[in-house]
Design a protein around this motif. Structure first.
Motif, PDB file in Angstrom:
ATOM      1  N   UNK A  16      40.422  51.079  45.460  1.00 16.96           N
ATOM      2  CA  UNK A  16      39.566  50.300  44.551  1.00 16.96           C
ATOM      3  C   UNK A  16      40.103  48.892  44.404  1.00 16.96           C
ATOM      4  N   UNK A  17      39.182  47.951  44.315  1.00 17.82           N
ATOM      5  CA  UNK A  17      39.510  46.553  44.058  1.00 17.82           C
ATOM      6  C   UNK A  17      38.701  46.122  42.846  1.00 17.82           C
ATOM      7  N   UNK A  18      39.349  45.540  41.888  1.00 13.31           N
ATOM      8  CA  UNK A  18      38.652  44.997  40.727  1.00 13.31           C
ATOM      9  C   UNK A  18      38.607  43.481  40.862  1.00 13.31           C
ATOM     10  N   UNK A  19      37.437  42.921  40.609  1.00 12.74           N
ATOM     11  CA  UNK A  19      37.218  41.488  40.766  1.00 12.74           C
ATOM     12  C   UNK A  19      36.702  40.898  39.462  1.00 12.74           C
ATOM     13  N   UNK A  20      37.281  39.781  39.061  1.00 15.36           N
ATOM     14  CA  UNK A  20      36.864  39.112  37.831  1.00 15.36           C
ATOM     15  C   UNK A  20      36.643  37.632  38.133  1.00 15.36           C
ATOM     16  N   UNK A  21      35.404  37.179  37.958  1.00 12.32           N
ATOM     17  CA  UNK A  21      35.067  35.777  38.178  1.00 12.32           C
ATOM     18  C   UNK A  21      35.274  34.985  36.895  1.00 12.32           C
ATOM     19  N   UNK A  22      35.542  33.699  37.066  1.00 10.74           N
ATOM     20  CA  UNK A  22      35.650  32.787  35.933  1.00 10.74           C
ATOM     21  C   UNK A  22      35.320  31.386  36.421  1.00 10.74           C
ATOM     22  N   UNK A  23      35.116  30.479  35.463  1.00  7.09           N
ATOM     23  CA  UNK A  23      34.889  29.091  35.819  1.00  7.09           C
ATOM     24  C   UNK A  23      33.454  28.629  35.709  1.00  7.09           C
ATOM     25  N   UNK A  24      32.544  29.537  35.407  1.00 11.52           N
ATOM     26  CA  UNK A  24      31.162  29.127  35.244  1.00 11.52           C
ATOM     27  C   UNK A  24      30.961  28.335  33.966  1.00 11.52           C
TER      28      UNK A  24
ATOM     29  N   UNK B 135      42.456  42.547  41.664  1.00 13.43           N
ATOM     30  CA  UNK B 135      43.551  43.476  41.379  1.00 13.43           C
ATOM     31  C   UNK B 135      43.216  44.813  42.028  1.00 13.43           C
ATOM     32  N   UNK B 136      44.233  45.656  42.148  1.00 14.14           N
ATOM     33  CA  UNK B 136      44.010  46.945  42.775  1.00 14.14           C
ATOM     34  C   UNK B 136      44.588  46.967  44.177  1.00 14.14           C
ATOM     35  N   UNK B 137      43.826  47.497  45.117  1.00 19.45           N
ATOM     36  CA  UNK B 137      44.299  47.599  46.487  1.00 19.45           C
ATOM     37  C   UNK B 137      44.540  46.218  47.085  1.00 19.45           C
ATOM     38  N   UNK B 138      45.273  46.142  48.164  1.00 17.82           N
ATOM     39  CA  UNK B 138      45.740  44.901  48.743  1.00 17.82           C
ATOM     40  C   UNK B 138      44.613  43.917  48.987  1.00 17.82           C
ATOM     41  N   UNK B 139      44.648  42.825  48.245  1.00 24.93           N
ATOM     42  CA  UNK B 139      43.618  41.788  48.321  1.00 24.93           C
ATOM     43  C   UNK B 139      43.582  41.143  49.688  1.00 24.93           C
ATOM     44  N   UNK B 140      44.754  40.955  50.279  1.00 27.39           N
ATOM     45  CA  UNK B 140      44.840  40.116  51.469  1.00 27.39           C
ATOM     46  C   UNK B 140      44.182  40.728  52.697  1.00 27.39           C
ATOM     47  N   UNK B 141      43.813  41.998  52.667  1.00 26.40           N
ATOM     48  CA  UNK B 141      43.191  42.601  53.835  1.00 26.40           C
ATOM     49  C   UNK B 141      41.688  42.424  53.849  1.00 26.40           C
TER      50      UNK B 141
ATOM     51  N   UNK C 281      31.551  37.213  43.096  1.00 27.56           N
ATOM     52  CA  UNK C 281      32.420  37.369  44.255  1.00 27.56           C
ATOM     53  C   UNK C 281      32.409  38.836  44.666  1.00 27.56           C
ATOM     54  N   UNK C 282      32.750  39.069  45.925  1.00 23.29           N
ATOM     55  CA  UNK C 282      32.699  40.422  46.454  1.00 23.29           C
ATOM     56  C   UNK C 282      33.712  40.558  47.585  1.00 23.29           C
ATOM     57  N   UNK C 283      34.113  41.799  47.860  1.00 21.94           N
ATOM     58  CA  UNK C 283      35.098  42.084  48.902  1.00 21.94           C
ATOM     59  C   UNK C 283      34.491  42.992  49.958  1.00 21.94           C
ATOM     60  N   UNK C 284      34.798  42.667  51.204  1.00 18.91           N
ATOM     61  CA  UNK C 284      34.273  43.427  52.338  1.00 18.91           C
ATOM     62  C   UNK C 284      35.353  43.588  53.391  1.00 18.91           C
TER      63      UNK C 284
ATOM     64  N   UNK D  94      31.829  45.993  49.525  1.00 19.55           N
ATOM     65  CA  UNK D  94      32.106  47.249  48.836  1.00 19.55           C
ATOM     66  C   UNK D  94      32.420  47.066  47.354  1.00 19.55           C
ATOM     67  N   UNK D  95      32.945  45.924  47.003  1.00 23.65           N
ATOM     68  CA  UNK D  95      33.384  45.688  45.628  1.00 23.65           C
ATOM     69  C   UNK D  95      32.792  44.381  45.136  1.00 23.65           C
ATOM     70  N   UNK D  96      32.373  44.397  43.869  1.00 28.49           N
ATOM     71  CA  UNK D  96      31.717  43.237  43.258  1.00 28.49           C
ATOM     72  C   UNK D  96      32.311  42.956  41.888  1.00 28.49           C
TER      73      UNK D  96
END
Length: 122
Positions: A1-9, A25-31, A96-99, A110-112
């Motif tokens: 699992x990856x948790x994503x938090x946007x800011x700056x709007x 946060x969560x699983x390795x972001x860099x992959x 933002x999202x992770x794929x 997969x994650x938003x």
């Protein structure tokens, strides 16, 4: 699992700039490939930009090319979207999202995050 938090709007005048951040946060972001999307009221979610795990491959939608810049800092588990020359039509909720691959399709992600609202006044 990856948790994503946007800011700056926020609220900005036409012609202004904003920088959005997405902290992971969560699983390795860099992959992961990271992407930015937006959704205006009554419209479908729209691809804006994506960056691969190393930052060596980037893709932009034609609608934002030359105005928006995506970047990432893997040491900080954060991806950014620098938005310049903003227009009223850029008003939307930005996500933002992770794929696992570089793609403009929402179905590849997969994650938003929960989104951050951007309002551009004329």
């Amino acid at each position: 699992q990856v948790q994503l938090v946007e800011s700056g709007g926020g609220l900005v005048q036409a012609g202004g700039s904003l920088r959005l951040s997405c902290a992971a946060s969560g699983r390795s972001f860099s992959i992961y490939t990271m992407g930015w999307f937006r959704q205006a009221p009554g419209k479908e979610r729209e691809f804006l930009a994506a960056i691969n795990w190393s930052g060596g491959r980037i893709r932009y939608a034609d609608s934002v090319k030359g105005r928006f810049t995506i970047s990432r800092d893997n040491a900080k588990n954060t991806v950014y979207l620098q938005m310049n020359s903003l227009k009223p039509e850029d008003t939307a909720v930005y996500y933002c999202a992770a794929a696992s691959n570089l793609s403009p399709s929402t179905t590849s992600y997969d994650y938003w995050g929960q989104g951050t609202r951007v309002t551009v006044s004329s």
